[in-house]
Design a protein around this motif. Structure first.
Motif, PDB file in Angstrom:
ATOM      1  N   TYR B  95       0.831  -1.195   0.000  1.00 28.51           N
ATOM      2  CA  TYR B  95       0.000   0.000   0.000  1.00 28.51           C
ATOM      3  C   TYR B  95       0.865   1.244   0.000  1.00 28.51           C
ATOM      4  O   TYR B  95       1.850   1.332   0.750  1.00 28.51           O
ATOM      5  N   ARG B 109      16.999   2.503   2.317  1.00 28.61           N
ATOM      6  CA  ARG B 109      17.169   1.072   2.561  1.00 28.61           C
ATOM      7  C   ARG B 109      16.602   0.676   3.924  1.00 28.61           C
ATOM      8  O   ARG B 109      15.913  -0.333   4.060  1.00 28.61           O
ATOM      9  N   PHE B 111      14.291   2.183   5.667  1.00 31.09           N
ATOM     10  CA  PHE B 111      12.839   2.280   5.744  1.00 31.09           C
ATOM     11  C   PHE B 111      12.190   1.122   5.000  1.00 31.09           C
ATOM     12  O   PHE B 111      11.215   0.544   5.479  1.00 31.09           O
ATOM     13  N   SER B 113      13.493  -1.798   4.461  1.00 29.00           N
ATOM     14  CA  SER B 113      13.714  -2.993   5.278  1.00 29.00           C
ATOM     15  C   SER B 113      12.754  -3.030   6.455  1.00 29.00           C
ATOM     16  O   SER B 113      12.221  -4.080   6.818  1.00 29.00           O
ATOM     17  N   TYR B 114      12.554  -1.862   7.075  1.00 23.67           N
ATOM     18  CA  TYR B 114      11.653  -1.788   8.218  1.00 23.67           C
ATOM     19  C   TYR B 114      10.242  -2.189   7.807  1.00 23.67           C
ATOM     20  O   TYR B 114       9.570  -2.964   8.496  1.00 23.67           O
ATOM     21  N   MET B 115       9.799  -1.671   6.648  1.00 27.34           N
ATOM     22  CA  MET B 115       8.470  -2.040   6.176  1.00 27.34           C
ATOM     23  C   MET B 115       8.411  -3.529   5.851  1.00 27.34           C
ATOM     24  O   MET B 115       7.399  -4.184   6.107  1.00 27.34           O
ATOM     25  N   GLN B 162       8.649   0.556  -0.889  1.00 31.84           N
ATOM     26  CA  GLN B 162       8.206  -0.140   0.324  1.00 31.84           C
ATOM     27  C   GLN B 162       6.920  -0.913   0.048  1.00 31.84           C
ATOM     28  O   GLN B 162       6.665  -1.939   0.655  1.00 31.84           O
TER      29      GLN B 162
END
Lengths: 440, 266, 190
Positions: B95, B109, B111, B113-115, B162
């Motif tokens: 989304y 990168r 962010f 990865s975090y998502m 993301q």
């Protein structure tokens, strides 16, 4: 890359740790004399500085807690499967570990200073330090929870001030036992060197801080207002459990005495010189001075033969009965853990002619006593200012009168002068006014 | 092409990736989606409509941000309108909201990865998937730049990255071309076509030419209801010179809207 | 429109600062036997109000603000002076009550000095972080006030209201902060 690594790098964790270490180490090293006596002194001084460190952790948590709101990621994160609780875990670990570790570093920095001089390591210091770290973790987590609940910019400064007021006013509040439960700084006022903190007091603080920490976590991971309300439970339970355990008697709450720290450590040979275990590193420096003082006093008949450190815990104890064979010395520690004011040791021993503090209700005469003491010391009387460390001013007539009496003694033959000085000492022992005994 | 897991190659029992029946969704107090019937399969579906037609609300409902007030909504066969466990559906979801919220201090990168972590991707797959997503949107040069240093267009592309990091089966992009220059828009269309070969992509946009170029199907909604659903070519046939517009598709769009409004007032 | 942007944060900050001061006042009134609030409490209340009000020193969207460069220094100066007025009015209003936050000279000195310092920090690190340094300094000064000239300079916020060095420091900080913030505005940080 691991999420915990990302959080450690990109959250407020590193900044909070840096500020904590800086403030803590700066506070310690601007006045090392307050804690150079030993490990317990260090632990208590760090506890006192919790008034600065605890609000820092609380405000840092609040600063971090508003991140999701400030970045407006709520809509995006709502579409992800990972639960809120699991999402918050890395932040909690990062903030908690950072401030906890920072606290231990502060204590360690102090420990480096005293490691070579501190002779006695009380086991209670470990518990006090660990619970101190727990207190900071609790502050950070509570801050996170409140920051998430009230994500305004104003939350962090309000919590900073609230934290200072909380730590301060709970430390001085009545009833005492409540303050012992709630304040991370309770029990840190130093009265004597062999003071400690009752293990039960440390335990109840841990219980309350644990409750605060859990409350913070619940506030942070709660999904709705109902769970948020449930968040008050841990702190209430923690307080309740603590109230059941906390000692209510003053002896355990206010500056309890560590008997092991207070034990005397003595020289092997005579004349015996003893100090408390907590100060035992100064025994070597003190012994020659103490023996010099004993030698001076030995001119009098029935003089004391031993010199002990003054161990009277005057805020909580009555004056001890005096032992005729022992003269007490006030031991002071300097900034580096060694004996402070070594030049004051002998004069202080000889003033009072070996009779101790005496009953405050007895009649005393300062000039007479000073003249007698300096006669034994073999030099002209001088003002106490500069000799006794705490004296800052004195009446000028006092010393003039003492000098006059002393000069009178010098004119007498030695045995007669000594007899008069002995009479002064006996008068002090018998609680009689020594005025005129030197000048008849 | 997407990488498929063994779970996905099992026979799909759902005919539609997204299926809505008489769907009602509230935006605040206003019923923005009011009795919508929609079925979306694999492909790129362009969501067209006027401002306030309910496009964003519909996307939010499909993205499981909003819970429907009525009707049925199923995502990849599982129902998402009740109190059911949404985690299964969310793992296959991507989304990009219209107002893309992000952590400015994180790098691209980090962010993405975090998502990926938030979407419960297996830990060992995350670094490779992150790199692939960043490459696909063309941000490889800026992968380690902080998000706050990026321009508007690059930020949108990071948002797309993301959204696609977990190779979603349902991809929802709300106004993804905002702030992109023409060349970047071309790249994005290419990416959308690629994604649409084996995923259900729903793109909400104002730009009719984006729809024509990238989408396999057009979904036109107005005032919370489905007006028309069909191919871009069919859309162009709906209109003629009488209707306003600079391209056949635009004329078809105005024609459909006009007749829908006429029907509504009748 | 710029006023609206700022207006979103100003009411909250006003309410929070006045509300917090009122709460502290009420607590002292009910829980303490003394009429005069202790120095620590007065300094902390001043700092709290200053810190909360300092969050309004930058609007959420600074870019829109920098369109009319000519008038902004005056507006910023007025904004700062208005904040000072709020602090002074609220705290000096406690003088006739049963919980006094004073002496008045102390409140004036610390309000002006701390607000000036905070404005100065806002020009350097942005409005969101501006209160960090002043808060720390004020707490240390109020908890551990030192005697002697250097000590009075270092812990100026915690000195008695008669201290000359402390008043000088406060005046310097107030004027420097006002001028710097008026000319430069708040730094733009994330």
């Amino acid at each position: 890359m691991s999420v915990l690594g990302i959080e450690l790098r990109r959250s407020a964790a590193a900044g909070a740790a840096l500020i904590t270490v800086t403030v803590g180490v700066a506070a310690l090293y601007t006045a090392p004399g307050r804690w150079s006596e030993g490990w317990m002194s260090l632990a208590l001084t760090v506890k006192e500085y919790m008034i600065l460190l605890w609000p820092i952790a609380l405000a840092a948590g609040a600063w971090q807690g508003r991140r999701e709101h400030r970045a407006k990621v709520g809509e995006l994160f709502a579409t992800t499967p990972r639960s809120r609780a699991r999402r918050m875990l890395p932040v909690l670990v990062a903030m908690g570990a950072s401030v906890g570790l920072a606290f231990l570093l502060v204590v360690g920095a102090g420990g480096l200073w005293i490691a070579s001089t501190a002779a006695y390591f009380p086991p209670d210091v470990v518990a006090i330090t660990l619970v101190g770290a727990l207190s900071l973790v609790a502050a950070a987590w509570l801050g996170l929870g409140i920051g998430r609940l009230l994500p305004a910019l104003v939350t962090a400064p309000v919590l900073a001030v609230a934290g200072v007021l909380l730590v301060f006013f709970t430390a001085i509040m009545r009833p005492d036992w409540m303050g012992a439960i709630m304040s991370p700084a309770y029990g840190s006022s130093p009265f004597y060197a062999f003071q400690t903190i009752d293990p039960r007091v440390t335990a109840v603080l841990a219980l309350f801080m644990g409750g605060l920490a859990l409350t913070g976590v619940l506030l942070l991971v709660a999904r709705g207002p109902r769970t948020s309300v449930a968040a008050v439970l841990p702190v209430l339970l923690g307080f309740g459990a603590a109230a059941a355990i906390v000692p209510r008697d003053e002896a355990a709450l206010v500056a309890p005495i560590d008997p092991v720290a207070r034990e005397l450590v003595c020289t092997d040979d005579a004349p015996k010189v003893c100090v408390t275990r907590v100060n035992s590193n100064v025994l070597d420096a003190l012994t020659p001075l103490a023996r010099e003082g004993l030698a001076v006093l030995a001119k009098l008949p029935d003089a004391p033969t031993q010199a002990h450190e003054e161990r009277w815990a005057y805020p909580v104890e009555d004056a001890p009965t005096r032992d005729a064979g022992i003269v007490t010395i006030t031991v002071r520690i300097d900034d580096h853990g060694g004996l402070a004011h070594p030049d004051a040791v002998v004069p202080e021993m000889v003033f009072g002619l070996g009779t101790g503090y005496g009953n405050p209700e007895c009649e005393r005469n300062g000039a007479v006593e000073r003249a007698a003491a300096y006669h034994l010391l073999g030099r002209e009387p001088v003002s106490d200012v500069g000799v006794i460390p705490e004296m800052i001013e004195e009446e000028p007539q006092l010393n003039a009168e003492a000098v006059e009496l002393w000069q009178g003694l010098q004119k007498l033959p030695a045995p007669e002068a000594l007899a008069r000085v002995t009479a002064v000492r006996d008068a002090l022992l018998a609680c009689q006014d020594p005025t005129g005994l030197l000048s008849r | 092409m997407r990488a498929v897991s063994t779970a996905e190659t099992a026979t799909t029992i759902h005919p539609w990736a997204v299926h809505a029946e008489a769907l009602k969704v509230r935006a605040g107090r206003h019923l923005a989606v009011d009795g919508l019937d929609l079925s979306l399969g694999t492909g790129v579906h362009g969501l067209l409509g006027r401002n306030g037609a309910g496009k964003t609300t519909l996307m939010r409902a499909i993205a499981t941000v909003l819970k429907p007030a009525g009707g049925r909504l199923t995502l990849l066969g599982s129902s998402v309108d009740g109190r059911a466990d949404l985690r299964q559906a969310r793992r296959a979801l991507g989304y990009l909201p219209q107002h893309f919220g992000y952590y400015p201090r994180f790098t691209v990168r980090e962010f993405v990865s975090y998502m990926a972590w938030l979407k419960e991707m297996p830990k060992r797959d995350i670094p490779a998937a992150t790199q692939r997503a960043i490459d696909r949107v063309g941000l490889s040069a800026k992968a380690d730049a902080k998000l706050r240093t990026l321009s508007g267009g690059m930020l949108r592309r990071a948002g797309v990255a993301q959204a696609i990091v977990n190779d979603p089966q349902v991809l929802l992009l709300d106004e993804p071309t905002v702030g992109l220059d023409p060349e970047q828009r071309l790249d994005l269309r290419e990416l959308l076509r690629d994604l649409g070969t084996d995923a259900c992509v729903l793109v909400s946009t104002h730009l009719v030419e984006d729809v024509v170029a990238a989408c396999t199907e057009v979904v036109l909604i107005n005032e919370g209801q489905l007006v028309w659903q069909g191919t871009p070519a069919a859309l162009a046939e709906q209109g003629d010179e009488r209707h306003p517009g600079d391209s056949p598709a635009e004329r078809g769009y105005s024609a459909l809207l006009r007749s829908h409004l006429a029907e509504a007032t009748r | 429109m710029t006023l609206h942007l700022r207006a979103r944060r100003v009411p909250l900050a006003l309410a929070a600062s006045v509300g917090a001061a009122a709460l502290i006042w009420a607590l002292w009134l009910t829980l303490s036997t003394e009429r005069d609030a202790i120095l620590l409490l007065v300094v902390l209340t001043v700092m709290l109000m200053v810190a909360v009000l300092s969050t309004t020193l930058a609007a959420p969207d600074e870019d829109l603000e920098r369109t009319a460069a000519l008038h902004w220094p005056w507006r910023r100066a007025v904004h700062l002076l208005a904040a000072l007025a709020v602090v002074l009015v609220v705290l000096l209003a406690t003088q006739p009550t049963g919980a006094r936050f004073g002496p008045a000279a102390l409140v004036v000195r610390d309000s002006a000095g701390l607000l000036g310092l905070t404005a100065l920090c806002a020009a350097v690190v942005g409005a969101a972080r501006a209160w960090f340094l002043p808060m720390g300094w004020a707490v240390v000064a109020a908890m551990f006030p030192q005697s002697g000239t250097w000590g009075a300079l270092a812990t100026w916020a915690g000195q008695p209201h008669t201290s000359r060095p402390a008043a000088v420091v406060a005046a310097v900080l107030a004027v420097t902060g006002l001028v710097t913030y008026a000319l430069l505005g708040a730094a733009r940080r994330e």
